[in-house]
Scaffold this motif. Structure first.
Motif, PDB file in Angstrom:
ATOM      1  N   PRO A  21       5.833   1.221  31.089  1.00 12.97           N
ATOM      2  CA  PRO A  21       7.229   1.298  30.624  1.00 12.97           C
ATOM      3  C   PRO A  21       7.881   2.619  31.027  1.00 12.97           C
ATOM      4  O   PRO A  21       7.228   3.662  31.045  1.00 12.97           O
ATOM      5  CB  PRO A  21       7.101   1.175  29.108  1.00 12.97           C
ATOM      6  CG  PRO A  21       5.703   1.568  28.804  1.00 12.97           C
ATOM      7  CD  PRO A  21       4.880   1.177  29.972  1.00 12.97           C
ATOM      8  N   GLU A  22       9.150   2.566  31.332  1.00  7.51           N
ATOM      9  CA  GLU A  22       9.904   3.775  31.672  1.00  7.51           C
ATOM     10  C   GLU A  22      10.176   4.563  30.390  1.00  7.51           C
ATOM     11  O   GLU A  22      10.627   4.010  29.382  1.00  7.51           O
ATOM     12  CB  GLU A  22      11.218   3.393  32.332  1.00  7.51           C
ATOM     13  CG  GLU A  22      12.115   4.592  32.654  1.00  7.51           C
ATOM     14  CD  GLU A  22      13.526   4.180  33.013  1.00  7.51           C
ATOM     15  OE1 GLU A  22      14.323   5.077  33.337  1.00  7.51           O
ATOM     16  OE2 GLU A  22      13.845   2.969  32.960  1.00  7.51           O
ATOM     17  N   LYS A  47      12.339   7.472  28.597  1.00  7.60           N
ATOM     18  CA  LYS A  47      13.586   8.229  28.700  1.00  7.60           C
ATOM     19  C   LYS A  47      13.744   9.106  27.468  1.00  7.60           C
ATOM     20  O   LYS A  47      13.531   8.658  26.344  1.00  7.60           O
ATOM     21  CB  LYS A  47      14.785   7.271  28.815  1.00  7.60           C
ATOM     22  CG  LYS A  47      16.126   7.983  28.960  1.00  7.60           C
ATOM     23  CD  LYS A  47      17.277   6.991  29.086  1.00  7.60           C
ATOM     24  CE  LYS A  47      18.610   7.710  29.195  1.00  7.60           C
ATOM     25  NZ  LYS A  47      19.753   6.752  29.292  1.00  7.60           N
ATOM     26  N   ALA A  58      20.469  -0.110  23.203  1.00 12.75           N
ATOM     27  CA  ALA A  58      19.221  -0.677  23.735  1.00 12.75           C
ATOM     28  C   ALA A  58      18.615  -1.680  22.753  1.00 12.75           C
ATOM     29  O   ALA A  58      18.120  -2.743  23.159  1.00 12.75           O
ATOM     30  CB  ALA A  58      18.228   0.452  24.024  1.00 12.75           C
ATOM     31  N   THR A 108       9.581  -5.149  24.148  1.00 15.33           N
ATOM     32  CA  THR A 108      10.038  -4.533  25.402  1.00 15.33           C
ATOM     33  C   THR A 108      10.717  -3.189  25.167  1.00 15.33           C
ATOM     34  O   THR A 108      11.041  -2.496  26.124  1.00 15.33           O
ATOM     35  CB  THR A 108      11.029  -5.462  26.127  1.00 15.33           C
ATOM     36  OG1 THR A 108      12.119  -5.764  25.256  1.00 15.33           O
ATOM     37  CG2 THR A 108      10.345  -6.754  26.555  1.00 15.33           C
ATOM     38  N   LEU A 109      10.929  -2.831  23.896  1.00 10.15           N
ATOM     39  CA  LEU A 109      11.577  -1.549  23.593  1.00 10.15           C
ATOM     40  C   LEU A 109      10.833  -0.848  22.471  1.00 10.15           C
ATOM     41  O   LEU A 109      10.577  -1.439  21.416  1.00 10.15           O
ATOM     42  CB  LEU A 109      13.040  -1.762  23.182  1.00 10.15           C
ATOM     43  CG  LEU A 109      13.804  -0.482  22.751  1.00 10.15           C
ATOM     44  CD1 LEU A 109      13.951   0.484  23.925  1.00 10.15           C
ATOM     45  CD2 LEU A 109      15.163  -0.831  22.168  1.00 10.15           C
ATOM     46  N   SER A 159       4.162   4.410  23.059  1.00  6.92           N
ATOM     47  CA  SER A 159       4.869   3.977  24.269  1.00  6.92           C
ATOM     48  C   SER A 159       4.170   2.788  24.911  1.00  6.92           C
ATOM     49  O   SER A 159       4.815   1.886  25.466  1.00  6.92           O
ATOM     50  CB  SER A 159       4.949   5.124  25.284  1.00  6.92           C
ATOM     51  OG  SER A 159       5.649   6.219  24.754  1.00  6.92           O
ATOM     52  N   ARG A 185      10.632  -0.453  27.978  1.00  2.55           N
ATOM     53  CA  ARG A 185      11.328   0.837  27.974  1.00  2.55           C
ATOM     54  C   ARG A 185      10.945   1.599  26.713  1.00  2.55           C
ATOM     55  O   ARG A 185      10.726   1.005  25.654  1.00  2.55           O
ATOM     56  CB  ARG A 185      12.843   0.646  27.994  1.00  2.55           C
ATOM     57  CG  ARG A 185      13.414   0.257  29.342  1.00  2.55           C
ATOM     58  CD  ARG A 185      14.933   0.429  29.348  1.00  2.55           C
ATOM     59  NE  ARG A 185      15.564  -0.393  28.316  1.00  2.55           N
ATOM     60  CZ  ARG A 185      16.793  -0.174  27.871  1.00  2.55           C
ATOM     61  NH1 ARG A 185      17.502   0.844  28.333  1.00  2.55           N
ATOM     62  NH2 ARG A 185      17.319  -0.974  26.965  1.00  2.55           N
ATOM     63  N   LEU A 195      12.406   4.931  24.471  1.00  2.00           N
ATOM     64  CA  LEU A 195      13.458   5.921  24.244  1.00  2.00           C
ATOM     65  C   LEU A 195      13.001   6.883  23.159  1.00  2.00           C
ATOM     66  O   LEU A 195      12.715   6.465  22.030  1.00  2.00           O
ATOM     67  CB  LEU A 195      14.765   5.225  23.825  1.00  2.00           C
ATOM     68  CG  LEU A 195      15.340   4.207  24.823  1.00  2.00           C
ATOM     69  CD1 LEU A 195      16.630   3.607  24.277  1.00  2.00           C
ATOM     70  CD2 LEU A 195      15.590   4.850  26.183  1.00  2.00           C
TER      71      LEU A 195
END
Length: 810
Positions: free
Chosen positions: A465-466, A468, A492, A634-635, A664, A675, A677
């Protein structure tokens, strides 16, 4: 010539005790058998036999009362492990015994009061004593706990002594076995009615009794015996008819012993084929290059480490050996059990503290005799202490987790390190698995103590996952905050829910807010017994202490100045849950922390609800970070990362990296892109930059260099001494004496000083930290420490000071 047995008492006593036995008992007793022995003036305990001999002790040995077991309940290798734990962690062998064995096997005598005489006219008894004597005359006998339960007295000793002084009662100490096998009543048709002609005749005979006939027909349809309680729940079955049929001899009722833990009856499902990276890892786990049989499996999150574990487990079970699968938290056992049950359900048992004492004893006994239904043991920390006799493999999943360390009581052992020793005793393979290994484990793999095996890609090549970073300073300046959530995170979450996917929000503090503050006078409600503010729990409007359990209703006005509505300060999971429900009123929100997962199946129920998509958003503490696998997530949002980074501990940066990396890893575990955050006030922090790049090696090297420079593990061994007393002056004097004694023998001693919370349960605390070079043997140092502790205990002024020793504190 007399015969003796040395026993381990389940008490914090540093030595064995010798008792007299007969020649017949001497020949029968073997190590690991429980024996009831007298100790002190009246008390009796179920001690554990250690060895028999004919060496007369320097005191007059008492005779044992009787032998409980026909066979040992503790294996010889287990006794060796206990001795290692006792020596390494400087804990009495009796404390290890008490920790390792299920409480239901730790028998000790109960004081029983027996009625003896009625009082003469000249005896005047207190009201409580007279009431107790009348109750004893009615019942014949009561134990002290019964006296309290019947609300006759909260302090029965005083009343019992009054009655004893007048020779009105007798006192005895009795030992009772607490464990009873679970029994079930089974019903079946009596064998005399099995032939068809006999059955037809029976039905014709009871035709005039409709309820009996209907009940009998219902039983005949079952074809086999059936549990009585289950049969009584069936429609058309009459309880009175069942009892009548039993009395007539038409139904046969038998009582059988059954497992408390239900066995799997379905066929086992074959394992999935491994990917190329998993196959390479499995092949590497078969090659003991360092000749240690110890492996560190460093695999990124969602790399499929569990699949590799399962292939190893299958190999060992097929060899007829036992497997121990350790997990750090009970919360994690839920998903692991479900995954392993599909493939190994018939040979799997589970062991942790949420099981009842009787269930734990059943698992203990199965492991002891190597039952096929307990070849694979899945459990939390305490499972490492079970009586294994043929162990072939130990897996320590999420091996970096601090939950493997016992904090509260002796022995303060680390299950990961004990597992390494246990594997050595059995010459078994041990695999420490983690996506973010501890600094010590990674150092061991680089210095030849462990074989390092790596999986550097996710299962089937799915992307990481990215990550940020959201700068909260910028969001606040631009007025892009709604409560504790930046607009970026809110947007998001909204998109994720609209896509019918799931969200995890992480904040490592339970409750609604850390404390309540009066904005007029500054008053903060404090715990009366601890030096800590009370945490506000909005759900039940209570202020709670998370150290001693004290709680009080939250007042609408400040108790100091009367100002209305003191302001909650700080951030907890309850507050996040409330804010999210306001922002997304149609979303299904759940919360996972120690307040919502109480009870035997609290973790399982909540995890299953989220896994079945009954929840859209799950808010939680560190429980969420440990190996849970949810395909729709997914988040992941970290509400505030700064608290993890600025903790007062030399391991703070390592733990922050591990926790944030683990949480994460819950995102994008299947074919959906994930993702992460992370909200922070310091987005340039080195740990966050390392995390953003998934750069574990950089974090490891930075932390290792700092620890070498300042003298911390793995380059030194730490021992922490914690002293407690209700009087601070006495405590300070004792701590200074102990520190001075350490300074006389050792060069690196820090303290004494008060910890961040300097008083718990009305006991003041002081800590002293001792550093010893890791390259030197610890045995001579421990001998010196034992001498210092003995001298300390002999000082009359310090006898009421409690001293706790924590080897390798975390």
């Amino acid at each position: 010539m007399p015969f003796f047995v040395d026993v381990i008492l389940p008490l914090p006593i540093p030595k064995l005790f010798t008792y007299l036995v007969t020649e017949q008992e001497y020949d029968f007793i073997q190590p690991g058998i429980r024996i009831v022995v007298p100790f002190g003036n009246k008390k009796k305990y179920a001690a554990l036999s250690y060895c028999t001999h004919q060496n007369k002790p320097p005191y007059e040995a008492k005779s044992i009362e009787y032998i409980i077991d026909q066979q040992a309940v503790v294996s010889p290798r287990q006794l060796k492990l206990w001795e290692w734990i006792s020596n390494y962690y400087m804990s009495p062998l009796g404390s290890v015994f008490r920790t390792a064995v299920p409480s239901i096997l730790l028998l000790e005598s109960e004081t029983e009061l027996h009625f003896h005489n009625t009082p003469s006219d000249g005896i005047k008894l207190s009201t409580g004593a007279a009431q107790l004597l009348n109750t004893l005359e009615q019942y014949g006998k009561l134990n002290l706990s019964d006296v309290v339960k019947l609300e006759l007295s909260k302090s029965p000793y005083k009343l019992a002594q009054e009655l004893l002084n007048h020779d009105l009662i007798h006192v005895r100490e009795e030992v009772y076995t607490k464990f009873k096998p679970k029994q079930q009543k089974q019903l079946a048709l009596a064998s005399s009615y099995s032939p068809d002609h006999a059955l037809r005749g029976l039905l014709a005979k009871i035709d005039r009794y409709p309820k009996q006939r209907e009940t009998l027909l219902q039983l005949i349809q079952q074809k086999t015996s059936i549990q009585k309680s289950e049969f009584l729940r069936m429609s058309g079955v009459s309880k009175s008819a069942v009892e009548t049929l039993i009395k007539k001899g038409i139904l046969d009722q038998q009582t059988i012993v059954v497992d408390r833990l239900t066995a799997k009856t379905e066929a086992e499902t074959p394992l999935q084929a491994l990917t190329s990276s998993q196959r390479q890892a499995l092949d590497s786990l078969h090659k003991d290059i360092k000749n240690t049989n110890r492996f560190l499996l460093h695999g990124v999150t969602a790399s499929g480490k569990t699949e590799v574990y399962m292939h190893l487990i299958q190999e060992v079970i097929q060899q007829g050996k036992q497997v121990l699968f350790l997990v750090p938290e009970i919360a994690l056992t839920t998903q692991i059990i479900q995954r392993l049950y599909v493939h190994f359900g018939k040979s799997m048992a589970v062991y942790h503290s949420r099981y009842t004492p009787s269930e734990r004893v059943e698992v203990w006994n199965k492991v002891l005799v190597q039952e096929p239904s307990a070849q694979l043991i899945v459990g939390a920390r305490s499972a490492v202490l079970l009586p294994y006799s043929n162990l072939g493999l130990i897996i320590v999943d999420e091996s970096h987790e601090v939950a493997y360390k016992q904090f509260e009581s002796n022995p303060r052992y680390h299950a990961r390190d004990v597992a390494v020793i246990l594997a050595g005793l059995h010459q078994a393979k041990i695999v420490l698995g983690s996506a973010s290994p501890s600094i010590e484990s990674s150092h061991n793999s680089r210095t030849g103590k462990y074989n390092l095996v790596e999986i550097k890609e996710r299962y089937r090549g799915f992307s990481m996952p990215e990550i940020k970073l959201i700068d909260l300073k910028v969001s606040q300046k631009k007025r892009q905050m709604n409560g504790h959530f930046s607009q970026t995170l809110i947007d998001a979450i909204s998109k994720t829910i609209d896509a019918e996917e799931q969200v995890i929000l992480f904040q490592n503090r339970r409750g609604f807010s850390s404390f309540v503050n009066c904005t007029t006078c500054g008053h903060v409600p404090q715990c009366p017994s601890c030096d800590v503010s009370l945490t506000y729990h909005k759900q039940n409007k209570k202020l709670k202490c998370h150290y001693c359990g004290y709680h009080v209703l939250s007042h609408a006005h400040c108790v100091a100045c009367g100002t209305a509505h003191p302001k909650p300060m700080g951030l907890g999971t309850q507050q996040i849950e409330a804010e999210i429900q306001q922002l997304f009123p149609h979303a299904r929100v759940g919360r996972m922390d120690s307040d919502t997962t109480k009870g035997k199946h609290g973790h399982r129920d909540l995890i299953n609800r989220f896994a079945q998509h009954d929840l859209d958003i799950l808010v939680g503490t560190q429980m969420l970070t440990k190996g849970l696998d949810f395909g729709r997530v997914t988040l992941v949002g970290v509400v505030l990362a700064d608290g993890l980074l600025n903790f007062q501990d030399f391991r703070a940066h390592e733990r922050a990296f591990q926790m944030l990396l683990q949480v994460s890893g819950r995102a994008g575990r299947k074919d959906r892109m994930g993702r992460v955050l992370i909200q922070t006030y310091d987005n340039n922090h080195l740990v966050l930059q390392q995390l953003k790049k998934y750069d574990y090696d950089s974090m490891f090297l930075v932390q290792l260099k700092q620890r070498e420079e300042f003298g911390y593990p793995p380059f030194v061994r730490l021992t922490r001494f914690e002293l407690r007393h209700k009087n601070f002056s006495v405590l300070q004097e004792a701590a200074n004496w102990f520190s001075h004694a350490l300074h006389n023998q050792f060069s690196q001693v820090l303290g004494p000083q008060s910890p961040p919370v300097g008083r718990i349960r009305n006991q003041f605390l002081m800590q002293i930290l001792l550093k010893l070079p890791a390259s030197q043997s610890a045995a001579p140092a421990k001998e010196q420490l034992i001498r210092i502790c003995k001298r300390f205990e002999q000082i009359p002024a310090f006898r009421s000071v409690k001293l706790a020793i924590d080897i390798d504190p975390i």
